[in-house]
Design a protein around this motif. Structure first.
Motif, PDB file in Angstrom:
ATOM      1  N   ASP A  76      -8.448  -7.146  -5.937  1.00 31.82           N
ATOM      2  CA  ASP A  76      -7.613  -6.177  -5.219  1.00 31.82           C
ATOM      3  C   ASP A  76      -7.628  -4.816  -5.906  1.00 31.82           C
ATOM      4  O   ASP A  76      -7.715  -3.773  -5.256  1.00 31.82           O
ATOM      5  CB  ASP A  76      -6.167  -6.679  -5.137  1.00 31.82           C
ATOM      6  CG  ASP A  76      -6.019  -7.920  -4.277  1.00 31.82           C
ATOM      7  OD1 ASP A  76      -6.957  -8.218  -3.509  1.00 31.82           O
ATOM      8  OD2 ASP A  76      -4.975  -8.588  -4.381  1.00 31.82           O
ATOM      9  N   ARG A  79      -9.906  -1.405  -5.767  1.00 31.12           N
ATOM     10  CA  ARG A  79      -9.721  -0.288  -4.831  1.00 31.12           C
ATOM     11  C   ARG A  79      -9.365   1.009  -5.552  1.00 31.12           C
ATOM     12  O   ARG A  79      -9.548   2.099  -5.011  1.00 31.12           O
ATOM     13  CB  ARG A  79      -8.624  -0.623  -3.821  1.00 31.12           C
ATOM     14  CG  ARG A  79      -7.211  -0.698  -4.399  1.00 31.12           C
ATOM     15  CD  ARG A  79      -6.197  -1.040  -3.315  1.00 31.12           C
ATOM     16  NE  ARG A  79      -4.814  -0.969  -3.769  1.00 31.12           N
ATOM     17  CZ  ARG A  79      -4.121  -1.991  -4.221  1.00 31.12           C
ATOM     18  NH1 ARG A  79      -4.684  -3.195  -4.269  1.00 31.12           N
ATOM     19  NH2 ARG A  79      -2.863  -1.838  -4.608  1.00 31.12           N
ATOM     20  N   ALA A 137     -13.218  -1.206  -1.462  1.00 24.96           N
ATOM     21  CA  ALA A 137     -12.283  -0.656  -0.480  1.00 24.96           C
ATOM     22  C   ALA A 137     -13.066  -0.209   0.745  1.00 24.96           C
ATOM     23  O   ALA A 137     -14.303  -0.141   0.723  1.00 24.96           O
ATOM     24  CB  ALA A 137     -11.504   0.514  -1.072  1.00 24.96           C
ATOM     25  N   TYR A 138     -12.333   0.091   1.814  1.00 27.24           N
ATOM     26  CA  TYR A 138     -12.936   0.572   3.055  1.00 27.24           C
ATOM     27  C   TYR A 138     -12.303   1.906   3.422  1.00 27.24           C
ATOM     28  O   TYR A 138     -11.093   2.100   3.259  1.00 27.24           O
ATOM     29  CB  TYR A 138     -12.706  -0.428   4.197  1.00 27.24           C
ATOM     30  CG  TYR A 138     -13.246  -1.802   3.942  1.00 27.24           C
ATOM     31  CD1 TYR A 138     -14.560  -2.131   4.257  1.00 27.24           C
ATOM     32  CD2 TYR A 138     -12.438  -2.791   3.378  1.00 27.24           C
ATOM     33  CE1 TYR A 138     -15.056  -3.402   4.019  1.00 27.24           C
ATOM     34  CE2 TYR A 138     -12.925  -4.066   3.134  1.00 27.24           C
ATOM     35  CZ  TYR A 138     -14.236  -4.370   3.459  1.00 27.24           C
ATOM     36  OH  TYR A 138     -14.724  -5.633   3.215  1.00 27.24           O
ATOM     37  N   SER A 139     -13.119   2.808   3.921  1.00 28.35           N
ATOM     38  CA  SER A 139     -12.623   4.080   4.445  1.00 28.35           C
ATOM     39  C   SER A 139     -12.583   3.981   5.959  1.00 28.35           C
ATOM     40  O   SER A 139     -13.570   3.591   6.594  1.00 28.35           O
ATOM     41  CB  SER A 139     -13.539   5.225   4.007  1.00 28.35           C
ATOM     42  OG  SER A 139     -13.022   6.464   4.450  1.00 28.35           O
ATOM     43  N   TRP A 182       0.533   2.851  -2.163  1.00 26.52           N
ATOM     44  CA  TRP A 182      -0.106   1.922  -1.236  1.00 26.52           C
ATOM     45  C   TRP A 182       0.966   1.128  -0.511  1.00 26.52           C
ATOM     46  O   TRP A 182       1.973   0.729  -1.108  1.00 26.52           O
ATOM     47  CB  TRP A 182      -1.015   0.950  -1.989  1.00 26.52           C
ATOM     48  CG  TRP A 182      -2.141   1.615  -2.723  1.00 26.52           C
ATOM     49  CD1 TRP A 182      -2.067   2.273  -3.920  1.00 26.52           C
ATOM     50  CD2 TRP A 182      -3.507   1.684  -2.310  1.00 26.52           C
ATOM     51  NE1 TRP A 182      -3.310   2.747  -4.276  1.00 26.52           N
ATOM     52  CE2 TRP A 182      -4.215   2.394  -3.310  1.00 26.52           C
ATOM     53  CE3 TRP A 182      -4.202   1.195  -1.206  1.00 26.52           C
ATOM     54  CZ2 TRP A 182      -5.579   2.644  -3.233  1.00 26.52           C
ATOM     55  CZ3 TRP A 182      -5.574   1.435  -1.127  1.00 26.52           C
ATOM     56  CH2 TRP A 182      -6.250   2.150  -2.123  1.00 26.52           C
ATOM     57  N   THR A 221      -7.576   4.765   3.379  1.00 27.34           N
ATOM     58  CA  THR A 221      -8.323   3.877   2.494  1.00 27.34           C
ATOM     59  C   THR A 221      -7.661   2.508   2.519  1.00 27.34           C
ATOM     60  O   THR A 221      -6.451   2.392   2.313  1.00 27.34           O
ATOM     61  CB  THR A 221      -8.353   4.408   1.052  1.00 27.34           C
ATOM     62  OG1 THR A 221      -8.990   5.687   1.036  1.00 27.34           O
ATOM     63  CG2 THR A 221      -9.129   3.460   0.146  1.00 27.34           C
ATOM     64  N   GLY A 223      -7.744  -1.307   0.909  1.00 28.50           N
ATOM     65  CA  GLY A 223      -8.242  -2.205  -0.117  1.00 28.50           C
ATOM     66  C   GLY A 223      -8.645  -3.535   0.490  1.00 28.50           C
ATOM     67  O   GLY A 223      -8.604  -3.738   1.702  1.00 28.50           O
ATOM     68  N   GLN A 224      -9.027  -4.462  -0.368  1.00 25.21           N
ATOM     69  CA  GLN A 224      -9.394  -5.792   0.115  1.00 25.21           C
ATOM     70  C   GLN A 224      -8.154  -6.534   0.629  1.00 25.21           C
ATOM     71  O   GLN A 224      -7.068  -6.413   0.072  1.00 25.21           O
ATOM     72  CB  GLN A 224     -10.041  -6.600  -1.011  1.00 25.21           C
ATOM     73  CG  GLN A 224     -11.462  -6.197  -1.328  1.00 25.21           C
ATOM     74  CD  GLN A 224     -12.425  -6.594  -0.217  1.00 25.21           C
ATOM     75  OE1 GLN A 224     -12.213  -7.582   0.482  1.00 25.21           O
ATOM     76  NE2 GLN A 224     -13.479  -5.824  -0.054  1.00 25.21           N
TER      77      GLN A 224
END
Length: 389
Positions: A76, A79, A137-139, A182, A221, A223-224
């Protein structure tokens, strides 16, 4: 060492501040990763370490379940963008912070040994995730925002690539106007391989309110994903979901997943809101009912607050008014015969805790109840170890 864990909890703020003082001096660039307000930075660090201390015996390695949870935590935390090597420096900071706790030499040595094991385990897990090519992470870009009430936003984002997750899992989410903060959000539909996600965001707390006011074009953004609602088990009896407020997003996702998989065990859903207009997704709920998953709507008050600015309910979207929604659930669910039902309660922490208490009072065993909840500030309140994040 339960007494040592309790000591960490009692002096959580002092310990956290001492750790950060050392860490930010050693790694100045790390300051920008965390919230601007120190009181919002790493708030769960000391309670998390306390939990590990309480579940570790002196001179013994970490228990398997503790190591597993630390592994998930390390994945986790990727990220944040730190390399796995950061854990050696963070270990020094964690040990340096022990000075404010006035420990005995025995307690100090034990805590130092546990901290070393924790950081070693997390560094190893982070390196393995890096080697496996797992995205830290993903954007994702906000592409649509719908505000069915003054307090709720339905936000669609696109990541541009597949984002895998399971129903009931939540993503840590931040954006450029929430530096270092977050919030955990649960998708309202199952993963479909397109990278599109829908979140239902309640204006609970300053950070969540900022996310709820997102505009198309904003970048988030993610995270997982983590958490979840456990493995499906068709032998566990009827599945009953009690969704409070935007906890409906989880119920919606689970229901869609059951339909997608042609599951024989579709959930029975009770959606609880403060007033009729707070049931913000009634058109979709009516569509679910047409597909064989009825949603029982419960409201605590008959009239909407005049500032709610709610839309009209879908045709045929009835509801029952009750100040005791759990009683409505228990009275309508068959408890006396067959395999006992399995309950999932999801939503704001106070309502979930109240619902769990009422279920137990009505004779439902705690082993039949799962909970997913978040606090007033929008932060998730899962079991102790999950608060590590």
């Amino acid at each position: 060492m339960w007494e040592l864990g309790e000591h960490f909890r009692n002096y959580a703020d002092e310990y956290r501040d001492a750790v950060h003082e050392h860490f930010f001096n050693a790694v100045p660039e790390s300051r920008q990763v965390f919230a601007l307000s120190m009181r919002d930075t790493h708030t769960s660090m000391a309670p998390a370490l306390a939990w590990v201390l309480e579940h570790t015996e002196p001179g013994e390695p970490l228990l398997a379940d503790v190591s597993a949870k630390l592994t998930q935590l390390a994945r986790d935390h990727r990220r944040h963008g730190f390399p796995a090597e950061i854990y050696s420096q963070f270990e020094h900071a964690l040990v340096a912070g022990l000075r404010v706790l006035a420990l005995t030499q025995y307690q100090y040595d034990f805590a130092r040994d546990v901290i070393h094991q924790v950081c070693e385990a997390m560094a190893k897990a982070a390196r393995e995730a890096d080697s496996a090519g797992e995205a830290p992470a993903y954007s994702a870009q906000v592409v649509a925002v719908n505000r069915p009430t003054r307090d709720t936003a339905v936000i669609r984002v696109e990541a541009g690539l597949a984002v895998p997750y399971q129903p009931g899992q939540h993503f840590p989410v931040t954006t450029q106007y929430l530096p270092g903060q977050w919030r955990m959000l649960t998708p309202a539909q199952p993963a479909d391989g397109t990278g599109q996600l829908i979140f239902h965001v309640s204006s609970a707390g300053e950070a969540s309110r900022s996310l709820a006011h997102a505009q198309p074009g904003d970048w988030w953004t993610l995270g997982q994903p983590s958490g979840g609602i456990g493995a499906k088990d068709s032998g566990r009896g009827e599945s009953v979901i009690i969704a409070y407020g935007t906890g409906w997003a989880t119920a919606r996702c689970v229901a869609l997943a059951a339909l997608k998989e042609n599951s024989r065990q579709v959930p029975r859903i009770f959606a609880v809101a403060g007033s009729p207009g707070a049931h913000y997704d009634t058109y979709f709920q009516q569509n679910l009912a047409a597909l064989g998953i009825p949603v029982r709507r419960i409201v605590r008050e008959e009239k909407d607050p005049w500032l709610l600015n709610a839309r009209e309910l879908a045709p045929g979207a009835d509801y029952v008014v009750s100040g005791k929604p759990t009683d409505v659930v228990v009275n309508e669910v068959e408890l006396s015969t067959g395999t006992p039902p399995r309950f999932l309660l999801v939503g704001p922490a106070e309502e979930v805790a109240e619902g769990e208490e009422k279920l137990v009072q009505r004779g439902i065993g705690k082993q039949q109840i799962d909970v997913l909840s978040w606090g007033r500030d929008g932060r998730w309140q899962p079991e102790d170890y999950a608060a590590l994040s």
